[in-house]
Scaffold this active site. Structure first.
Site, PDB file in Angstrom:
ATOM      1  CG  HIS A  23     -40.544 -16.021 -70.610  1.00 57.26           C
ATOM      2  ND1 HIS A  23     -41.181 -14.869 -70.204  1.00 57.26           N
ATOM      3  CD2 HIS A  23     -39.399 -15.633 -71.230  1.00 57.26           C
ATOM      4  CE1 HIS A  23     -40.448 -13.826 -70.563  1.00 57.26           C
ATOM      5  NE2 HIS A  23     -39.368 -14.261 -71.190  1.00 57.26           N
ATOM      6  CG  HIS A  35     -37.159 -12.037 -73.080  1.00 54.68           C
ATOM      7  ND1 HIS A  35     -37.203 -12.600 -71.833  1.00 54.68           N
ATOM      8  CD2 HIS A  35     -35.875 -11.606 -73.233  1.00 54.68           C
ATOM      9  CE1 HIS A  35     -36.014 -12.513 -71.266  1.00 54.68           C
ATOM     10  NE2 HIS A  35     -35.190 -11.926 -72.105  1.00 54.68           N
ATOM     11  CB  CYS A 109     -43.661 -12.605 -71.525  1.00 53.68           C
ATOM     12  SG  CYS A 109     -44.348 -14.174 -70.941  1.00 53.68           S
TER      13      CYS A 109
END
Length: 128
Positions: A23, A35, A109
């Site tokens: 991530h 994010h 992401c």
């Protein structure tokens, strides 16, 4: 996880190692990141369909990382010029709360984080 040895600077990419994927987030300073996550707060594209909706969040780094390993990883700096950190932070913060179309292949992401840092979204996790 403690941030005692954390040496991140505003505008840095933070890579967080989840069980089956990474991530990505933008460090904005003061233990905070911006994010892009799937609706419902999931920070994984693996449990999503190929295309859905996500949201940009501002959260404490420690909350996003949890017990996972993480590091600063400005992996494209040798190939792309990073934008000024103040612009990265300003634009990332301006995106907080926005809902965006999420696609594991074209806008996840990592795409979001690299778009903030370099002005172009790139994901090395995705092999099309």
């Amino acid at each position: 996880m403690t941030l005692v040895l954390f040496k991140g600077k505003p505008g840095d990419l933070i890579e967080i190692f989840r069980k089956a994927f990474q991530h990505w987030a933008i460090y904005i300073g003061k233990n905070e990141v911006v994010h892009f996550v799937l609706d419902g707060g999931l920070s994984t594209g693996l449990s999503a369909s190929l295309s859905s909706t996500g949201k940009v969040l501002r959260e404490k780094l420690t909350d996003v990382v949890g017990n996972d390993r993480y590091k600063v990883n400005n992996h494209l700096d040798k190939r792309r010029k990073a934008r000024d950190p103040s612009i990265i932070v300003k634009e990332a913060c301006a995106m907080v709360g926005h809902e965006l179309k999420y696609s594991i292949a074209t806008f996840n992401c990592e795409h979001f984080a690299t778009k903030m840092r370099y002005g172009v979204g790139v994901s090395q996790q995705v092999c099309i």
